[in-house]
Design an enzyme around this catalytic site. Structure first.
Site, PDB file in Angstrom:
ATOM      1  N   HIS A 133       0.800  -1.230   0.000  1.00  0.00           N
ATOM      2  CA  HIS A 133       0.000   0.000   0.000  1.00  0.00           C
ATOM      3  C   HIS A 133       0.835   1.283   0.000  1.00  0.00           C
ATOM      4  O   HIS A 133       0.543   2.236   0.721  1.00  0.00           O
ATOM      5  CB  HIS A 133      -0.945   0.004   1.208  1.00  0.00           C
ATOM      6  N   HIS A 207      -9.533   2.132   0.547  1.00  0.00           N
ATOM      7  CA  HIS A 207      -9.491   0.977   1.451  1.00  0.00           C
ATOM      8  C   HIS A 207     -10.614   1.033   2.490  1.00  0.00           C
ATOM      9  O   HIS A 207     -10.383   0.796   3.676  1.00  0.00           O
ATOM     10  CB  HIS A 207      -8.118   0.921   2.121  1.00  0.00           C
ATOM     11  N   GLU A 345     -11.365  -3.675  -2.741  1.00  0.00           N
ATOM     12  CA  GLU A 345     -10.409  -2.678  -3.217  1.00  0.00           C
ATOM     13  C   GLU A 345     -10.219  -2.869  -4.715  1.00  0.00           C
ATOM     14  O   GLU A 345      -9.580  -3.837  -5.134  1.00  0.00           O
ATOM     15  CB  GLU A 345      -9.079  -2.849  -2.487  1.00  0.00           C
TER      16      GLU A 345
HETATM   17  C1  BGC Z   1      -4.355  -6.489   2.227  1.00  0.00           C
HETATM   18  C2  BGC Z   1      -4.253  -7.184   3.554  1.00  0.00           C
HETATM   19  C3  BGC Z   1      -3.846  -6.166   4.576  1.00  0.00           C
HETATM   20  C4  BGC Z   1      -4.912  -5.091   4.586  1.00  0.00           C
HETATM   21  C5  BGC Z   1      -4.705  -4.005   5.596  1.00  0.00           C
HETATM   22  C6  BGC Z   1      -5.407  -5.433   2.330  1.00  0.00           C
HETATM   23  O1  BGC Z   1      -5.508  -4.744   1.137  1.00  0.00           O
HETATM   24  O2  BGC Z   1      -4.621  -7.369   1.180  1.00  0.00           O
HETATM   25  O3  BGC Z   1      -3.341  -8.237   3.504  1.00  0.00           O
HETATM   26  O4  BGC Z   1      -3.698  -6.725   5.832  1.00  0.00           O
HETATM   27  O5  BGC Z   1      -5.006  -4.524   3.311  1.00  0.00           O
HETATM   28  O6  BGC Z   1      -3.454  -3.625   5.711  1.00  0.00           O
END
Ligand code: BGC
Length: 380
Positions: A133, A207, A345
């Protein structure tokens, strides 16, 4: 208590705008107030967008995070459907990306490395040896410039951020614009645009953690999901795609017919074990490769709320909040436990910079990155 007060205030604004019906009232479609001070002394604001049906979306320019989405249930009762925090401090210390804008690269890049034109770029590692991310200080920790660009009776908030060449290891100065529009059809539309001055990789998403019965109402296992995908991208133990596009047929990843999220989540499936539940990218079926198409639909029998996700993106990460463990307390002091929300997402596939067979995430100078995702709310 605080949450109840916030909701009461929001409902107050909703009924105020419902009683006015001219253009003077349209100004009220967007309300701005201070949300607090960032650790480096800047003011973050909270913008509340209200449509003509009384649906409200609150967004802070800190991380571009969606703080609340208030929509009616089957009895017309308004309620919040996303996890988050009451105050800015929650977002400053947050590690779960509640509601946030994610960039420069949503999801994982394996070994926090990729190559463009033979040059290796090394990124900040924030997920074991991988990048997740956007890195240690992703777009979710940036203070975005905000502007009210409401038009045609629909509130719209424009957020801008320039990510510097080398930030978190990514090449090129990237100018990003995200527009949140709340339509009068109870849709939250997100338009993401970007340009760069050097070849780079881009994958922007939001998110939000949804619970259609409301945060604090328990788990989401009884919500019924449909995903418009014949294939998904299986992962390794680091949740990096293996590169295979695997058919969902005969697996717990087959959501082509509406199925309870919890129906197979704890089954003896290797992929589910690796994700501790669903934490996987689905390869969306696309009728028109470039246009908006349905990615997923979720129905919550308890509240009667329905969420549809439409996107121009080729993929969607379905994540069942497997890593929430009750240690984080959100709005109204509620402890957010495992699987008390789901994320959808919209995105390009994880680790695309290292997977030449996946749709490209390369952005070159002179090109414009543009994607659109729509979260549409209804009741049944
Ligand atoms: C990921 C997860 C992660 C979460 C929050 C998601 O997009 O795929 O593995 O723990 O985001 O961080």
């Amino acid at each position: 208590m605080k949450a109840r007060l916030t909701i009461a205030l929001l409902l107050g604004v909703a009924s105020m705008s419902a009683t006015c019906a001219n253009s003077a009232e349209m100004a009220k479609a967007m309300e701005k107030k201070s949300f607090g001070t960032t650790p480096d002394g800047k003011t973050a604001d909270l913008y509340t967008l209200t449509n003509k049906n009384g649906m409200q979306v609150a967004i802070t320019n800190y991380g571009g995070a969606i703080v609340s989405i208030i929509v009616p249930d089957k009895n017309g009762k308004l309620g919040d459907v996303v996890l988050g925090y009451d105050t800015l401090d929650g977002y400053v210390t947050d590690k779960n990306y509640f509601g946030a804008l994610i960039g420069r690269y949503g999801n994982r890049i394996g070994n926090a490395q990729f190559k463009i034109d033979g040059i290796t770029y090394t990124l900040a590692k924030n997920n074991g040896k991988n990048s997740l991310h956007g890195g240690i200080k992703g777009f979710n920790k940036a203070l975005w410039d905000a502007k009210d660009i409401s038009r045609n009776g629909e509130p719209a908030l424009e957020l801008k951020y320039t990510s510097k060449d080398g930030e978190e290891g990514f090449p090129g100065n990237l100018s990003v614009t995200v527009v949140y529009t709340l339509t009068n059809k109870n849709e939250l539309k997100i338009d993401y645009s970007a340009t760069t001055d050097k070849k780079t990789v881009v994958n922007l998403t939001n998110h939000s953690y949804f619970n259609l019965s409301g945060p604090g109402s328990g788990d989401i296992l009884k919500s019924v999901l449909r995903v418009n995908a014949d294939k998904f991208t299986p992962v390794d133990s680091d949740l990096i795609p293996t590169g295979e596009l695997k058919s969902v047929a005969g697996t717990p990843f087959d959501f082509r017919e509406p199925t309870e999220i919890g129906a197979r989540i704890d089954s003896d499936d290797e992929q589910l074990k690796l994700g501790k539940g669903y934490d996987h990218n689905f390869v969306l079926n696309k009728e028109k490769p470039a246009g908006l198409s349905l990615a997923a639909r979720v129905e919550d029998p308890a509240s009667g709320r329905v969420l549809e996700v439409w996107t121009t993106e080729p993929g969607v990460q379905f994540y069942t909040a497997n890593f929430l463990d009750g240690s984080v307390h959100g709005k109204g002091g509620i402890a957010y436990g495992k699987r008390t929300a789901f994320c959808l997402e919209t995105q390009h596939f994880p680790d695309s910079p290292n997977k030449p067979s996946f749709p490209s995430v390369l952005l070159s100078p002179g090109q414009k990155y543009h994607t659109t995702t729509v979260y549409k709310f209804a009741t049944k």
